[in-house]
Design a protein around this motif. Structure first.
Motif, PDB file in Angstrom:
ATOM      1  N   LEU A 143      -1.719  12.706  -0.287  1.00 36.34           N
ATOM      2  CA  LEU A 143      -0.759  12.015   0.588  1.00 36.34           C
ATOM      3  C   LEU A 143      -1.152  12.134   2.064  1.00 36.34           C
ATOM      4  CD1 LEU A 143       2.603  12.854  -1.213  1.00 36.34           C
ATOM      5  CD2 LEU A 143       1.594  10.580  -0.906  1.00 36.34           C
ATOM      6  N   SER A 144      -1.909  13.179   2.392  1.00 34.41           N
ATOM      7  CA  SER A 144      -2.288  13.366   3.802  1.00 34.41           C
ATOM      8  C   SER A 144      -3.472  12.475   4.202  1.00 34.41           C
ATOM      9  CB  SER A 144      -2.644  14.828   4.061  1.00 34.41           C
ATOM     10  OG  SER A 144      -3.907  15.112   3.490  1.00 34.41           O
ATOM     11  N   PHE A 194       0.834  -1.209   0.000  1.00 35.94           N
ATOM     12  CA  PHE A 194       0.000   0.000   0.000  1.00 35.94           C
ATOM     13  C   PHE A 194       0.867   1.258   0.000  1.00 35.94           C
ATOM     14  CE2 PHE A 194      -1.538   3.452   2.650  1.00 35.94           C
ATOM     15  CZ  PHE A 194      -2.638   3.875   1.919  1.00 35.94           C
ATOM     16  N   GLU A 195       1.857   1.292   0.913  1.00 33.88           N
ATOM     17  CA  GLU A 195       2.714   2.490   1.035  1.00 33.88           C
ATOM     18  C   GLU A 195       3.416   2.765  -0.293  1.00 33.88           C
ATOM     19  OE1 GLU A 195       2.484   4.330   3.505  1.00 33.88           O
ATOM     20  OE2 GLU A 195       2.193   3.179   5.362  1.00 33.88           O
ATOM     21  N   LYS A 196       3.915   1.683  -0.902  1.00 26.95           N
ATOM     22  CA  LYS A 196       4.642   1.816  -2.157  1.00 26.95           C
ATOM     23  C   LYS A 196       3.736   2.355  -3.265  1.00 26.95           C
ATOM     24  CE  LYS A 196       7.607  -1.534  -4.221  1.00 26.95           C
ATOM     25  NZ  LYS A 196       8.030  -2.942  -4.088  1.00 26.95           N
ATOM     26  N   GLU A 197       2.556   1.762  -3.355  1.00 25.76           N
ATOM     27  CA  GLU A 197       1.616   2.154  -4.408  1.00 25.76           C
ATOM     28  C   GLU A 197       1.074   3.567  -4.188  1.00 25.76           C
ATOM     29  OE1 GLU A 197       0.824   0.446  -7.293  1.00 25.76           O
ATOM     30  OE2 GLU A 197       2.512  -0.757  -6.617  1.00 25.76           O
ATOM     31  N   GLU A 221       0.602  19.150  -7.416  1.00 23.01           N
ATOM     32  CA  GLU A 221       0.323  19.942  -6.211  1.00 23.01           C
ATOM     33  C   GLU A 221      -0.755  20.984  -6.538  1.00 23.01           C
ATOM     34  OE1 GLU A 221       1.179  19.416  -3.327  1.00 23.01           O
ATOM     35  OE2 GLU A 221       3.074  18.366  -3.314  1.00 23.01           O
ATOM     36  N   PRO A 222      -1.609  21.404  -5.627  1.00 22.44           N
ATOM     37  CA  PRO A 222      -1.599  21.048  -4.210  1.00 22.44           C
ATOM     38  C   PRO A 222      -2.351  19.759  -3.887  1.00 22.44           C
ATOM     39  CG  PRO A 222      -3.250  22.727  -4.606  1.00 22.44           C
ATOM     40  CD  PRO A 222      -2.616  22.443  -5.939  1.00 22.44           C
ATOM     41  N   ARG A 223      -2.971  19.160  -4.951  1.00 24.19           N
ATOM     42  CA  ARG A 223      -3.765  17.953  -4.666  1.00 24.19           C
ATOM     43  C   ARG A 223      -2.895  16.778  -4.246  1.00 24.19           C
ATOM     44  NH1 ARG A 223      -9.162  18.152  -5.921  1.00 24.19           N
ATOM     45  NH2 ARG A 223      -9.539  16.128  -6.818  1.00 24.19           N
ATOM     46  N   ARG A 224      -1.621  16.779  -4.709  1.00 20.67           N
ATOM     47  CA  ARG A 224      -0.731  15.673  -4.328  1.00 20.67           C
ATOM     48  C   ARG A 224      -0.562  15.607  -2.805  1.00 20.67           C
ATOM     49  NH1 ARG A 224       4.993  15.809  -6.906  1.00 20.67           N
ATOM     50  NH2 ARG A 224       3.774  15.156  -8.703  1.00 20.67           N
ATOM     51  N   ARG A 247       3.772   5.859  -5.319  1.00 20.08           N
ATOM     52  CA  ARG A 247       3.881   5.817  -6.772  1.00 20.08           C
ATOM     53  C   ARG A 247       2.727   6.591  -7.424  1.00 20.08           C
ATOM     54  NH1 ARG A 247       2.456   2.716 -10.989  1.00 20.08           N
ATOM     55  NH2 ARG A 247       0.977   1.563  -9.715  1.00 20.08           N
ATOM     56  N   SER A 248       1.506   6.361  -6.937  1.00 24.26           N
ATOM     57  CA  SER A 248       0.356   7.012  -7.576  1.00 24.26           C
ATOM     58  C   SER A 248       0.298   8.505  -7.275  1.00 24.26           C
ATOM     59  CB  SER A 248      -0.950   6.317  -7.179  1.00 24.26           C
ATOM     60  OG  SER A 248      -1.045   6.207  -5.786  1.00 24.26           O
ATOM     61  N   SER A 249       0.953   8.937  -6.197  1.00 30.51           N
ATOM     62  CA  SER A 249       0.921  10.368  -5.873  1.00 30.51           C
ATOM     63  C   SER A 249       1.631  11.189  -6.949  1.00 30.51           C
ATOM     64  CB  SER A 249       1.570  10.624  -4.510  1.00 30.51           C
ATOM     65  OG  SER A 249       2.969  10.469  -4.614  1.00 30.51           O
TER      66      SER A 249
END
Ligand SMILES: Cc1cc2nc3c(=O)[nH]c(=O)nc-3n(C[C@H](O)[C@H](O)[C@H](O)COP(=O)(O)O)c2cc1C
Length: 237
Positions: free
Chosen positions: A106-107, A86-89, A99-102, A92-94
């Motif tokens: 991520l939050s 999950f963390e990896k994906e 930004e700023p949606r990234r 990767r998908s981020s």
């Protein structure tokens, strides 16, 4: 003919409208000082779990193929491997969003793999009832659609049992296959986290946090032909 009383009908709509995707608010058992395990959530009663799984098994399926299997996962080491994926994906998908949606993405808390009482991988086996399935030849994806019907049945049944369910799709299917020994011809369709919760939110988290609004019912209904009489206004810039 309608053999549902008003009250029964209301109950179903209550389950539909109050069902939520749950990633936080899973309740833990009081910490056992000796074992010092915070990770173990309040377990789900076996009979409750079986009722939820049975609701899944009574879903509609193309040609009555019942192409699902339910893999129940309690083992924490297994769950840690899935969480790593999950963390990896997620990371990767981020990179696919600016930004700023990234940062917003991520939050977000988007899984409850370790905090939930149990994880459930729902799989699709196209070979289960033989190669010819009534209704599947023209649209093979109907097999996977059937599995999604099972997921939704379980999601709603769980809601009526006071059990929260979260669907985690930010995962590598390869990791799921390897970790859960899923054969090549079987497709992992849904990875779910189930557990008791302290509360069910009244709105989707992604709505509350302003990621997306719920679209208006009127916007998604067309009459007779695609888009007839409507101009779609984008809701996200
Ligand atoms: C196929 C599918 C995949 C999903 N994957 C995730 C996920 O990886 N992480 C997450 O937090 N929520 C996931 N969700 C939950 C949705 O974000 C959620 O259903 C949506 O925001 C609406 O909220 P609600 O289910 O509370 O009504 C998924 C839902 C579906 C149907």
């Amino acid at each position: 003919m309608n053999d549902f009383s008003e009250e029964e009908r209301e109950s179903l709509y209550k389950a539909i409208y109050s069902r939520r995707d749950v990633r936080s608010n899973f309740t833990s058992e009081p910490i056992d000082e000796q074992v010092l395990m915070r990770i173990t959530s309040e377990p789900i009663d076996e009979q409750v779990l079986m009722r939820i799984l049975k609701a899944g098994h009574h879903a509609p399926s193309v040609g009555f193929s019942q192409p699902w299997n339910f893999i129940l996962i309690k083992n924490i080491e297994t769950r840690k491997k899935i969480k790593e994926s999950f963390e990896k994906e997620k990371s990767r998908s981020s990179k696919l969003v600016e930004e700023p949606r990234r940062s917003k993405y991520l939050s977000y808390k988007l899984e409850g793999i370790l905090e939930s009482a149990i994880n459930l991988c729902v799989t699709y086996d196209p070979t289960k009832t033989g190669s010819f399935v009534i209704g599947r030849s023209s649209i093979p994806a109907t097999g996977v659609f059937s599995v999604c019907c099972a997921v939704q049945n379980m999601w709603l049944a769980a809601r009526t049992e006071g059990i929260g369910v979260g669907w985690v799709s930010i995962l590598s299917n390869e990791t799921l296959r390897e970790t859960l020994h899923i054969p090549d011809h079987v497709v992992p369709v849904a990875y779910l986290c189930l557990g008791h919760v302290s509360k069910f939110e009244t709105k989707p988290d992604l709505e509350t946090s302003g990621w997306l609004p719920r679209l208006k019912l009127d916007e998604i209904i067309y009459h007779e032909k695609w888009l007839q009489g409507k101009e779609l206004k984008p809701t996200v810039q």
